[in-house]
Design a protein around this motif. Structure first.
Motif, mmCIF file in Angstrom:
data_model
loop_
_atom_site.group_PDB
_atom_site.id
_atom_site.type_symbol
_atom_site.label_atom_id
_atom_site.label_comp_id
_atom_site.label_asym_id
_atom_site.label_seq_id
_atom_site.Cartn_x
_atom_site.Cartn_y
_atom_site.Cartn_z
ATOM 1 N N LYS A 258 0.844 -1.191 0.000
ATOM 2 C CA LYS A 258 0.000 0.000 0.000
ATOM 3 C C LYS A 258 0.879 1.241 0.000
ATOM 4 C CE LYS A 258 -2.098 -1.115 3.763
ATOM 5 N NZ LYS A 258 -2.979 -1.020 4.951
ATOM 6 N N ALA A 259 0.343 2.314 -0.570
ATOM 7 C CA ALA A 259 1.075 3.576 -0.596
ATOM 8 C C ALA A 259 0.083 4.728 -0.552
ATOM 9 C CB ALA A 259 1.949 3.673 -1.843
ATOM 10 N N VAL A 260 0.589 5.905 -0.200
ATOM 11 C CA VAL A 260 -0.257 7.087 -0.141
ATOM 12 C C VAL A 260 0.517 8.278 -0.683
ATOM 13 C CG1 VAL A 260 0.457 7.644 2.220
ATOM 14 C CG2 VAL A 260 -1.736 8.494 1.370
ATOM 15 N N ALA A 261 -0.193 9.131 -1.403
ATOM 16 C CA ALA A 261 0.361 10.402 -1.884
ATOM 17 C C ALA A 261 -0.471 11.516 -1.267
ATOM 18 C CB ALA A 261 0.312 10.475 -3.406
ATOM 19 N N ILE A 262 0.192 12.500 -0.700
ATOM 20 C CA ILE A 262 -0.504 13.563 0.021
ATOM 21 C C ILE A 262 -0.213 14.892 -0.652
ATOM 22 C CG2 ILE A 262 -0.771 14.733 2.239
ATOM 23 C CD1 ILE A 262 0.162 12.033 3.483
ATOM 24 N N GLY A 263 -1.273 15.510 -1.165
ATOM 25 C CA GLY A 263 -1.150 16.791 -1.832
ATOM 26 C C GLY A 263 -1.644 17.922 -0.974
ATOM 27 N N ASP A 264 -1.664 19.120 -1.550
ATOM 28 C CA ASP A 264 -2.109 20.274 -0.783
ATOM 29 C C ASP A 264 -3.620 20.293 -0.589
ATOM 30 O OD1 ASP A 264 -2.713 20.693 -3.405
ATOM 31 O OD2 ASP A 264 -1.615 22.575 -3.608
ATOM 32 N N ASP A 265 -4.363 19.481 -1.356
ATOM 33 C CA ASP A 265 -5.812 19.482 -1.209
ATOM 34 C C ASP A 265 -6.429 18.083 -1.241
ATOM 35 O OD1 ASP A 265 -5.314 18.868 -3.825
ATOM 36 O OD2 ASP A 265 -6.672 20.364 -4.683
ATOM 37 N N GLN A 266 -5.610 17.039 -1.252
ATOM 38 C CA GLN A 266 -6.153 15.683 -1.319
ATOM 39 C C GLN A 266 -5.130 14.650 -0.878
ATOM 40 O OE1 GLN A 266 -6.621 14.172 -5.479
ATOM 41 N NE2 GLN A 266 -5.887 16.214 -6.058
ATOM 42 N N MET A 267 -5.638 13.451 -0.573
ATOM 43 C CA MET A 267 -4.816 12.310 -0.212
ATOM 44 C C MET A 267 -5.270 11.135 -1.067
ATOM 45 S SD MET A 267 -4.229 10.545 3.543
ATOM 46 C CE MET A 267 -5.981 10.528 3.902
ATOM 47 N N ILE A 268 -4.329 10.468 -1.748
ATOM 48 C CA ILE A 268 -4.658 9.374 -2.659
ATOM 49 C C ILE A 268 -4.006 8.092 -2.166
ATOM 50 C CG2 ILE A 268 -4.686 8.590 -5.043
ATOM 51 C CD1 ILE A 268 -3.635 12.132 -4.495
ATOM 52 N N PHE A 269 -4.808 7.040 -1.998
ATOM 53 C CA PHE A 269 -4.300 5.744 -1.602
ATOM 54 C C PHE A 269 -4.103 4.868 -2.845
ATOM 55 C CE2 PHE A 269 -6.368 7.198 2.265
ATOM 56 C CZ PHE A 269 -5.423 6.881 3.234
ATOM 57 N N PHE A 270 -3.024 4.081 -2.846
ATOM 58 C CA PHE A 270 -2.698 3.206 -3.963
ATOM 59 C C PHE A 270 -2.502 1.770 -3.481
ATOM 60 C CE2 PHE A 270 -0.897 7.395 -4.899
ATOM 61 C CZ PHE A 270 -1.426 7.666 -6.158
ATOM 62 N N LYS A 271 -2.780 0.850 -4.370
ATOM 63 C CA LYS A 271 -2.389 -0.545 -4.179
ATOM 64 C C LYS A 271 -1.159 -0.798 -5.032
ATOM 65 C CE LYS A 271 -3.969 -5.340 -4.585
ATOM 66 N NZ LYS A 271 -5.086 -6.242 -4.983
ATOM 67 N N VAL A 272 -0.150 -1.401 -4.429
ATOM 68 C CA VAL A 272 1.125 -1.616 -5.122
ATOM 69 C C VAL A 272 1.369 -3.114 -5.274
ATOM 70 C CG1 VAL A 272 3.610 -1.260 -5.048
ATOM 71 C CG2 VAL A 272 2.075 0.529 -4.222
ATOM 72 N N GLY A 273 1.622 -3.531 -6.478
ATOM 73 C CA GLY A 273 1.949 -4.921 -6.764
ATOM 74 C C GLY A 273 2.859 -4.969 -7.968
ATOM 75 N N LYS A 274 2.421 -5.694 -9.008
ATOM 76 C CA LYS A 274 3.177 -5.701 -10.252
ATOM 77 C C LYS A 274 3.010 -4.397 -11.013
ATOM 78 C CE LYS A 274 3.160 -10.704 -10.880
ATOM 79 N NZ LYS A 274 2.803 -11.832 -11.769
ATOM 80 N N THR A 275 2.032 -3.603 -10.575
ATOM 81 C CA THR A 275 1.851 -2.234 -11.063
ATOM 82 C C THR A 275 1.255 -1.428 -9.922
ATOM 83 O OG1 THR A 275 0.886 -0.878 -12.824
ATOM 84 C CG2 THR A 275 -0.436 -2.708 -11.982
ATOM 85 N N ILE A 276 0.800 -0.218 -10.190
ATOM 86 C CA ILE A 276 0.207 0.639 -9.175
ATOM 87 C C ILE A 276 -1.199 1.021 -9.617
ATOM 88 C CG2 ILE A 276 1.306 2.692 -10.187
ATOM 89 C CD1 ILE A 276 1.411 3.883 -7.364
ATOM 90 N N SER A 277 -2.160 0.964 -8.686
ATOM 91 C CA SER A 277 -3.544 1.313 -9.001
ATOM 92 C C SER A 277 -4.123 2.175 -7.888
ATOM 93 C CB SER A 277 -4.401 0.048 -9.182
ATOM 94 O OG SER A 277 -4.370 -0.748 -8.011
ATOM 95 N N LYS A 278 -4.979 3.123 -8.293
ATOM 96 C CA LYS A 278 -5.631 3.999 -7.316
ATOM 97 C C LYS A 278 -6.764 3.262 -6.620
ATOM 98 C CE LYS A 278 -6.510 7.528 -10.034
ATOM 99 N NZ LYS A 278 -6.986 8.874 -10.456
ATOM 100 N N LYS A 279 -6.846 3.429 -5.286
ATOM 101 C CA LYS A 279 -7.905 2.775 -4.519
ATOM 102 C C LYS A 279 -8.909 3.767 -3.950
ATOM 103 C CE LYS A 279 -8.015 -0.951 -3.975
ATOM 104 N NZ LYS A 279 -8.584 -1.989 -4.854
ATOM 105 N N GLN A 280 -8.446 4.914 -3.468
ATOM 106 C CA GLN A 280 -9.348 5.870 -2.830
ATOM 107 C C GLN A 280 -8.716 7.254 -2.809
ATOM 108 O OE1 GLN A 280 -10.277 4.954 1.254
ATOM 109 N NE2 GLN A 280 -11.988 6.386 1.367
ATOM 110 N N THR A 281 -9.559 8.270 -2.973
ATOM 111 C CA THR A 281 -9.111 9.658 -2.894
ATOM 112 C C THR A 281 -9.932 10.392 -1.849
ATOM 113 O OG1 THR A 281 -8.442 9.700 -5.221
ATOM 114 C CG2 THR A 281 -8.791 11.816 -4.148
ATOM 115 N N ILE A 282 -9.264 11.108 -0.968
ATOM 116 C CA ILE A 282 -9.920 11.905 0.071
ATOM 117 C C ILE A 282 -9.528 13.361 -0.132
ATOM 118 C CG2 ILE A 282 -10.140 12.322 2.544
ATOM 119 C CD1 ILE A 282 -9.475 9.389 2.997
ATOM 120 N N SER A 283 -10.512 14.225 -0.287
ATOM 121 C CA SER A 283 -10.254 15.651 -0.499
ATOM 122 C C SER A 283 -10.215 16.388 0.824
ATOM 123 C CB SER A 283 -11.337 16.253 -1.406
ATOM 124 O OG SER A 283 -11.341 15.624 -2.674
ATOM 125 N N PHE A 284 -9.409 17.450 0.884
ATOM 126 C CA PHE A 284 -9.290 18.292 2.069
ATOM 127 C C PHE A 284 -9.950 19.640 1.806
ATOM 128 C CE2 PHE A 284 -5.066 15.933 2.383
ATOM 129 C CZ PHE A 284 -5.598 14.952 3.206
#
Length: 369
Positions: A258-284
């Motif tokens: 699992k991974a997370v990217a945190i921006g100035d207005d949102q947080m994006i969760f990813f699933k990491v395996g043989k590639t990367i896929s978006k799982k959920q986005t939370i806005s601030f």
């Protein structure tokens, strides 16, 4: 209970009164046991609530660690103690504030990362690197270009972003200082690297890029793999996403899958395996001032423009200037204090209720109670 004798045998026959008494006693025992169970559950719930919402009101100095500090002094929690480092060296203190080991080096503008037993300290915008294990065994080496950012995996693999003459480089080194990977990235093709994080097994590297195209700005989150999947891709990159009109200054693994990217207005969760896929986005709806991430939680400091300068931050743990607040995951403020001296840094020690607090001219091991 009546006794009767027949053919040499003694027979006991329950009377109706005895049966009623036995039933009464059985019901009484059942109610008693139920009452004990209820009382036990109530005590457990009260204990849990008392623990979750406990409040400490005072702080005492247990030990003064040092009185001579440089501006580069920093510290962080490590295992059951605290790592303290500066441009002159690095030391490990146990939970009682006792120095277990101390190593010297000369690294200007030091930045540090750790994973498992390994700690890496490097010069930001410099070339020097020191890699240490939990016993304080240290190896030093240098790289060809100035260091922008660094991370370390649990095997001692070091990931670096280096600023070269005609672009940036992503390089990996093992614990024996052998270069494993070198990837050139340019601002035209990839963007400017903002942050990196290396998975604990050293197989995946997450990179946040800032991409500027004329007046348009976007962020790019890219995943590099240093195993078979990355080799098959040709440039080690196995996936990524672009995000328009946002800046992502923080990326982090939460475990190896699992991974997370945190921006100035949102947080994006990813699933990491043989590639990367978006799982959920939370806005601030508030500006993020700072963030800390581990495998289980992400803690934020938000700026609230409606409050005064002294009250405009909401956080799980907030320490800065002359104030410290400690808030648990239930949202309860366990401790708060205004200090007479300015706080430079504060870090847990691995011992409950004890913190290492650095001021401008001293460092104290302090306990709240």
């Amino acid at each position: 209970m009546e006794q009767k004798t027949k053919s040499g045998f003694s027979l006991y026959v329950n009377s109706n009164e005895n049966i009623q008494n036995a039933l009464f006693l059985r019901e009484k025992k059942k109610k008693y046991r139920m009452g004990l169970i209820i009382a036990f559950v109530v005590v457990c719930i009260c204990t849990i609530f008392a623990y979750r919402y406990r409040t400490y009101h005072r702080m005492k100095v247990v030990k003064t660690i040092t009185k001579e500090l440089t501006e580069s002094f920093q510290s962080f929690a490590y295992k059951k103690g605290t790592i303290c480092y500066s441009e002159d060296g690095i030391s490990f203190l146990d939970g009682k504030g006792n120095e277990k080991w101390n190593k010297t080096y000369s690294i200007k503008n030091p930045q540090a990362s750790y994973c498992g037993d390994y700690i890496v300290v490097a010069s930001k915008n410099g070339n020097e690197i020191a890699l240490l294990d939990s016993d304080g065994q240290m190896k030093k080496f240098s790289v060809s270009y100035p260091i922008v950012d660094l991370e370390v995996a649990k095997q001692g693999v070091i990931a670096l972003i280096l600023h070269g003459d005609n672009g940036n480089y992503i390089e990996l080194y093992d614990a024996a200082q052998k270069k494993l990977v070198s990837i050139k990235v340019t601002s035209d093709q990839n963007g400017y690297p903002m942050d990196i994080d290396l998975s604990s097994d050293g197989q995946n590297l997450l990179v946040s890029y800032l991409v500027v195209d004329g007046i348009n700005v976007k962020s790019r989150v890219a995943l590099y793999n240093f195993g078979q999947e990355g080799e098959d891709s040709g440039d080690q990159m196995i996936g990524g996403f672009d995000f328009k009109d946002t800046v992502i200054p923080k990326v982090s693994f939460m475990g190896d899958s699992k991974a997370v990217a945190i921006g100035d207005d949102q947080m994006i969760f990813f699933k990491v395996g043989k590639t990367i896929s978006k799982k959920q986005t939370i806005s601030f709806d508030k500006d993020v001032s700072s963030v800390a991430v581990n495998d289980d939680y992400a803690a934020f400091v938000f700026e609230d423009q409606k409050k005064t300068d002294q009250e405009k931050y909401e956080a799980v743990l907030l320490a800065g200037n002359y104030h410290c607040s400690i808030v648990n995951f239930a949202g309860h403020e366990m401790f708060k204090k205004d200090f007479k001296k300015r706080i430079v840094n504060i870090s847990p020690t691995g011992k409950r209720q004890k913190y290492l607090i650095t001021y401008e001219n001293s460092t104290n091991l302090s306990e709240i109670y």
